[in-house]
Design an enzyme around this catalytic site. Structure first.
Site, PDB file in Angstrom:
ATOM      1  N   GLU A   1       1.571  -6.334  13.003  1.00  0.00           N
ATOM      2  CA  GLU A   1       0.405  -6.627  13.839  1.00  0.00           C
ATOM      3  C   GLU A   1      -0.081  -8.047  13.646  1.00  0.00           C
ATOM      4  OE1 GLU A   1      -3.081  -4.179  13.182  1.00  0.00           O
ATOM      5  OE2 GLU A   1      -4.008  -4.851  15.056  1.00  0.00           O
TER       6      GLU A   1
ATOM      7  N   ARG B   1       0.830  -1.212   0.000  1.00  0.00           N
ATOM      8  CA  ARG B   1       0.000   0.000   0.000  1.00  0.00           C
ATOM      9  C   ARG B   1       0.861   1.257   0.000  1.00  0.00           C
ATOM     10  NH1 ARG B   1      -3.135  -1.747   4.953  1.00  0.00           N
ATOM     11  NH2 ARG B   1      -2.203  -3.801   4.731  1.00  0.00           N
TER      12      ARG B   1
HETATM   13  O1  LIG Z   1       3.056  -1.130  12.032  1.00  0.00           O
HETATM   14  P1  LIG Z   1       3.004  -2.575  11.610  1.00  0.00           P
HETATM   15  O2  LIG Z   1       2.454  -3.467  12.681  1.00  0.00           O
HETATM   16  O3  LIG Z   1       4.293  -3.059  11.064  1.00  0.00           O
HETATM   17  O4  LIG Z   1       1.920  -2.675  10.432  1.00  0.00           O
HETATM   18  C1  LIG Z   1       1.833  -1.739   9.381  1.00  0.00           C
HETATM   19  C2  LIG Z   1       2.069  -2.370   8.047  1.00  0.00           C
HETATM   20  O5  LIG Z   1       1.113  -3.406   7.782  1.00  0.00           O
HETATM   21  C3  LIG Z   1       0.515  -3.191   6.508  1.00  0.00           C
HETATM   22  O6  LIG Z   1       1.223  -3.791   5.471  1.00  0.00           O
HETATM   23  P2  LIG Z   1       1.201  -5.354   5.128  1.00  0.00           P
HETATM   24  O7  LIG Z   1       2.457  -5.981   5.606  1.00  0.00           O
HETATM   25  O8  LIG Z   1      -0.112  -5.960   5.568  1.00  0.00           O
HETATM   26  O9  LIG Z   1       1.334  -5.351   3.544  1.00  0.00           O
HETATM   27  P3  LIG Z   1       0.438  -4.895   2.307  1.00  0.00           P
HETATM   28  O10 LIG Z   1       0.608  -3.394   2.187  1.00  0.00           O
HETATM   29  O11 LIG Z   1       1.085  -5.623   1.200  1.00  0.00           O
HETATM   30  O12 LIG Z   1      -1.004  -5.273   2.547  1.00  0.00           O
HETATM   31  C4  LIG Z   1       0.564  -1.682   6.358  1.00  0.00           C
HETATM   32  O13 LIG Z   1       0.423  -1.285   5.006  1.00  0.00           O
HETATM   33  C5  LIG Z   1       1.905  -1.348   6.936  1.00  0.00           C
HETATM   34  O14 LIG Z   1       2.952  -1.501   5.997  1.00  0.00           O
HETATM   35  N1  LIG Z   2      -5.295  -2.930  11.446  1.00  0.00           N
HETATM   36  C1  LIG Z   2      -4.656  -2.727  10.293  1.00  0.00           C
HETATM   37  N2  LIG Z   2      -5.309  -2.255   9.210  1.00  0.00           N
HETATM   38  C2  LIG Z   2      -4.645  -2.046   8.040  1.00  0.00           C
HETATM   39  N3  LIG Z   2      -3.350  -2.284   7.879  1.00  0.00           N
HETATM   40  C3  LIG Z   2      -2.663  -2.742   8.923  1.00  0.00           C
HETATM   41  N4  LIG Z   2      -1.356  -3.056   9.072  1.00  0.00           N
HETATM   42  C4  LIG Z   2      -1.176  -3.499  10.330  1.00  0.00           C
HETATM   43  N5  LIG Z   2      -2.314  -3.468  11.025  1.00  0.00           N
HETATM   44  C5  LIG Z   2      -3.270  -2.983  10.164  1.00  0.00           C
END
Ligand SMILES: O=P(O)(O)OC[C@H]1O[C@H](OP(=O)(O)OP(=O)(O)O)[C@H](O)[C@@H]1O
Ligand SMILES: Nc1ncnc2[nH]cnc12
Length: 179
Positions: free
Chosen positions: A100, A63
């Site tokens: 998370e 994202r």
């Molecule tokens: O603060 P944190 O606990 O590290 O979580 C935040 C991260 O989690 C999500 O990405 P994700 O790894 O789900 O990847 P995506 O963007 O490919 O869905 C979001 O876009 C952040 O990069």
């Molecule tokens: N709750 C949440 N929603 C969207 N992106 C995330 N990345 C980590 N936690 C998330």
């Protein structure tokens, strides 16, 4: 709350128990589908890039790619992808981390960042801060400095901010919304 914050918040959808039970997922796809909201977000991030003196924009897969690329163009800066492990063809630096809902490893092309670069890290959500902290470590290991971290939304109850502020060493953490 400002009009822009209200607009952005109105375009984020809560999805319960995704991708696993107990997680309230913040879905930004309605915001991406609304050009007024997407433009407002891009402008706000580009202003942060200018204010922090950034010379490059890093986006965190996936994202952070969608949000970071238009910010780089708007700010007149190069865009550097930080990818999940195994996706970049050149010589990379890698960093493992927890987030998370799991754990992962991210990489950057070592040659994309140079000493003297000041990097603005862009992502959608700050949750535990694990992803952003790992990206800070990667950028520093590549020899560059971190100008700041800019996120659309900070999940205040997960305490990512204190963790990230400790890692940022005085550079700003800018979140447009806190929930
Ligand atoms: O603060 P944190 O606990 O590290 O979580 C935040 C991260 O989690 C999500 O990405 P994700 O790894 O789900 O990847 P995506 O963007 O490919 O869905 C979001 O876009 C952040 O990069
Ligand atoms: N709750 C949440 N929603 C969207 N992106 C995330 N990345 C980590 N936690 C998330």
């Amino acid at each position: 709350m400002t009009d822009i914050q209200e607009l952005l918040l109105s375009r984020i959808r809560d999805v319960a128990d995704y991708p696993e039970p107990g997680v309230l997922f913040k879905d930004i796809t309605p915001l991406l589908a609304d050009p007024a909201a997407f433009t407002a977000l891009t402008d706000a991030f580009a202003e942060i890039a200018a204010r922090t003196g950034a010379t490059k924009v890093v986006g965190l897969e996936a994202r952070g790619f969608i949000l970071g690329a238009p910010v780089a163009l708007r700010a007149g800066l190069g865009f550097i992808p930080v990818r999940k492990a195994g996706k970049l063809p050149g010589a990379t630096l890698s960093q493992a981390y927890d987030l998370e809902y799991g754990s992962a490893e991210i990489e950057v092309h070592a040659e994309d960042l140079a000493t003297g670069d000041r990097v603005l890290i862009v992502d959608d959500v700050l949750a535990t801060g694990g992803t952003a902290e790992a990206s800070i470590q990667l950028i520093r290991r590549a020899g560059a400095r971190v100008a700041g971290v800019a996120v659309l939304m900070e999940l205040g109850f997960l305490d990512g901010r204190p963790r990230l502020e400790a890692a940022l060493d005085g550079a700003p953490l800018e979140s447009l919304l806190t929930v």
